[in-house]
Write a protein that holds these residues in place. Structure first.
Motif, short mmCIF file in Angstrom:
data_model
loop_
_atom_site.label_atom_id
_atom_site.label_comp_id
_atom_site.label_asym_id
_atom_site.label_seq_id
_atom_site.Cartn_x
_atom_site.Cartn_y
_atom_site.Cartn_z
N CYS A 25 3.34 4.48 -16.57
CA CYS A 25 2.72 3.79 -15.43
C CYS A 25 3.54 4.02 -14.16
CB CYS A 25 2.58 2.31 -15.73
SG CYS A 25 1.81 1.38 -14.39
N LYS A 26 4.86 3.92 -14.27
CA LYS A 26 5.72 4.16 -13.10
C LYS A 26 5.50 5.56 -12.54
CE LYS A 26 9.49 1.29 -14.78
NZ LYS A 26 10.81 1.36 -15.38
N ALA A 27 5.44 6.54 -13.43
CA ALA A 27 5.27 7.94 -12.99
C ALA A 27 3.93 8.11 -12.28
CB ALA A 27 5.36 8.88 -14.20
N ASP A 28 2.88 7.49 -12.84
CA ASP A 28 1.54 7.57 -12.26
C ASP A 28 1.48 6.86 -10.90
OD1 ASP A 28 -1.01 8.53 -12.39
OD2 ASP A 28 -1.55 7.47 -14.23
N LEU A 29 2.12 5.69 -10.84
CA LEU A 29 2.15 4.94 -9.58
C LEU A 29 2.89 5.74 -8.50
CD1 LEU A 29 1.85 2.43 -7.78
CD2 LEU A 29 3.84 1.44 -8.95
N ALA A 30 4.02 6.31 -8.85
CA ALA A 30 4.82 7.09 -7.88
C ALA A 30 3.99 8.23 -7.29
CB ALA A 30 6.08 7.62 -8.55
N LYS A 31 3.14 8.85 -8.13
CA LYS A 31 2.30 9.96 -7.65
C LYS A 31 1.23 9.50 -6.67
CE LYS A 31 2.30 12.12 -11.95
NZ LYS A 31 1.43 12.39 -13.08
N GLY A 32 0.81 8.23 -6.81
CA GLY A 32 -0.28 7.71 -5.97
C GLY A 32 0.17 7.11 -4.66
N LEU A 33 1.48 7.02 -4.44
CA LEU A 33 2.00 6.38 -3.23
C LEU A 33 2.18 7.39 -2.10
CD1 LEU A 33 4.69 4.14 -4.94
CD2 LEU A 33 2.65 3.31 -3.74
N LYS A 34 1.85 6.94 -0.91
CA LYS A 34 2.04 7.78 0.28
C LYS A 34 3.08 7.08 1.17
CE LYS A 34 -0.56 9.36 4.31
NZ LYS A 34 -1.84 9.26 5.02
N VAL A 35 4.07 7.85 1.63
CA VAL A 35 5.13 7.28 2.47
C VAL A 35 4.70 7.31 3.94
CG1 VAL A 35 7.54 7.51 3.22
CG2 VAL A 35 6.91 8.11 0.87
N LEU A 36 4.80 6.15 4.59
CA LEU A 36 4.53 6.07 6.02
C LEU A 36 5.82 5.63 6.71
CD1 LEU A 36 1.25 3.92 5.92
CD2 LEU A 36 1.41 6.42 5.94
N ASP A 37 6.21 6.32 7.78
CA ASP A 37 7.37 5.83 8.51
C ASP A 37 7.02 5.63 9.97
OD1 ASP A 37 8.70 8.21 10.05
OD2 ASP A 37 8.27 9.01 8.06
N PHE A 38 7.55 4.55 10.52
CA PHE A 38 7.23 4.12 11.87
C PHE A 38 8.51 4.01 12.68
CE2 PHE A 38 3.98 2.48 9.08
CZ PHE A 38 2.80 2.80 9.74
N ASP A 39 8.53 4.62 13.86
CA ASP A 39 9.71 4.48 14.70
C ASP A 39 9.50 3.41 15.77
OD1 ASP A 39 7.97 5.88 16.28
OD2 ASP A 39 9.20 7.69 16.40
N ARG A 40 8.31 2.80 15.79
CA ARG A 40 8.05 1.68 16.71
C ARG A 40 6.88 0.87 16.14
NH1 ARG A 40 3.62 3.79 19.48
NH2 ARG A 40 3.56 6.03 19.51
N SER A 41 6.52 -0.20 16.85
CA SER A 41 5.44 -1.05 16.35
C SER A 41 4.12 -0.28 16.34
CB SER A 41 5.33 -2.32 17.19
OG SER A 41 5.05 -1.98 18.53
N ALA A 42 3.24 -0.67 15.43
CA ALA A 42 1.95 0.01 15.27
C ALA A 42 0.96 -0.93 14.61
CB ALA A 42 2.14 1.26 14.42
N ILE A 43 -0.31 -0.67 14.84
CA ILE A 43 -1.37 -1.45 14.18
C ILE A 43 -1.83 -0.67 12.94
CG2 ILE A 43 -3.69 -2.43 14.40
CD1 ILE A 43 -1.76 -3.84 16.25
N LEU A 44 -1.73 -1.31 11.77
CA LEU A 44 -2.17 -0.68 10.51
C LEU A 44 -3.65 -0.92 10.26
CD1 LEU A 44 0.47 -1.51 7.74
CD2 LEU A 44 -0.11 0.74 8.64
N VAL A 45 -4.10 -2.14 10.55
CA VAL A 45 -5.49 -2.52 10.33
C VAL A 45 -5.96 -3.26 11.57
CG1 VAL A 45 -7.06 -3.95 8.93
CG2 VAL A 45 -5.14 -2.79 7.83
N ARG A 46 -7.19 -2.97 12.00
CA ARG A 46 -7.78 -3.67 13.14
C ARG A 46 -8.91 -4.59 12.68
NH1 ARG A 46 -5.98 -1.71 17.76
NH2 ARG A 46 -4.87 0.27 17.68
N GLU A 47 -9.12 -5.63 13.45
CA GLU A 47 -10.25 -6.53 13.18
C GLU A 47 -11.54 -5.71 13.14
OE1 GLU A 47 -12.36 -10.45 15.22
OE2 GLU A 47 -10.97 -9.25 16.40
N GLY A 48 -12.39 -5.98 12.15
CA GLY A 48 -13.66 -5.28 12.05
C GLY A 48 -13.59 -3.99 11.23
N GLN A 49 -12.38 -3.55 10.92
CA GLN A 49 -12.19 -2.32 10.15
C GLN A 49 -12.31 -2.63 8.65
OE1 GLN A 49 -8.45 -0.46 11.21
NE2 GLN A 49 -8.31 0.60 9.26
#
Length: 197
Positions: A25-49
């Motif tokens: 399960c760990k191996a499968d989970l690791a394959k499904g994860l995407k790394v996001l890196d932010f160097d400043r503030s950002a909106i991940l989800v907006r109202e209505g999305q």
């Protein structure tokens, strides 16, 4: 901010912190994860999305907030080793009623709803982990409701500091006041009682 992170180590942390996962399960989970890196503030989800992603915070912090009559009202904070998602949208497939904002430079792991469902169908231990995450979230929300209904402004603030002593160094006071359901002026008075009440 480009960084190298060990996804397998982070999956170990998730397994240790929430609910044990098997090696497969760990191996499968690791394959499904995407790394996001932010160097400043950002909106991940907006109202209505429509939001079909959930996020695990490796480094940094985020908040969920609503806009009501042009005013922004903080509903939730998440820090390192927390999950965050637009809950209504993720589970009910409806437009999100709130925003999710990254508040400081950081690293998140993104997991799609499809992958969550696939892993839950395939592994009982992942299904159990998902239940633990949801239960933890429900208990925190319940605690917040009780706090808003029964505690004084000072008690709310002191209890928040017990849970997260560094919060005032990481989160703007306007967001903290909004989360506690008090005005910024009241929060300032609580924090500096010698300035007069």
């Amino acid at each position: 901010m480009k960084v190298n992170i060990d996804i397998n180590q982070i999956v170990e942390t998730i397994s240790d912190s929430y609910s044990p996962l098997t090696a497969a399960c760990k191996a499968d989970l690791a394959k499904g994860l995407k790394v996001l890196d932010f160097d400043r503030s950002a909106i991940l989800v907006r109202e209505g999305q429509y939001a079909d992603k959930s996020y695990f915070i490796v480094k940094g912090c985020a908040r969920a907030y609503y806009l009501k009559d042009g005013k922004d009202i903080t509903d939730w904070f998440a820090f390192e080793n927390d999950f965050i998602t637009a809950i209504n949208s993720f589970f009910l497939n409806v437009p999100s009623p709130h925003f999710i904002e990254i508040l400081e430079p950081g690293i998140l792991l993104e997991l799609s709803k499809d992958k969550v469902e696939q892993l839950s169908d395939k592994y009982h231990d992942f299904e159990r982990l998902a239940k633990v995450v949801v239960t933890k979230t429900l208990l925190q929300l319940q605690q917040r409701v009780v706090s808003i209904q029964f505690e004084t402004a000072l008690q709310k603030y002191e209890n928040l500091l017990k849970i997260r002593p560094d919060i005032t160094q990481r989160i703007p006071l306007t967001h903290i006041a909004s989360y506690l359901g008090i005005t910024l002026e009241t929060l300032s008075r609580i924090r500096n009682p010698k300035n007069g009440i």
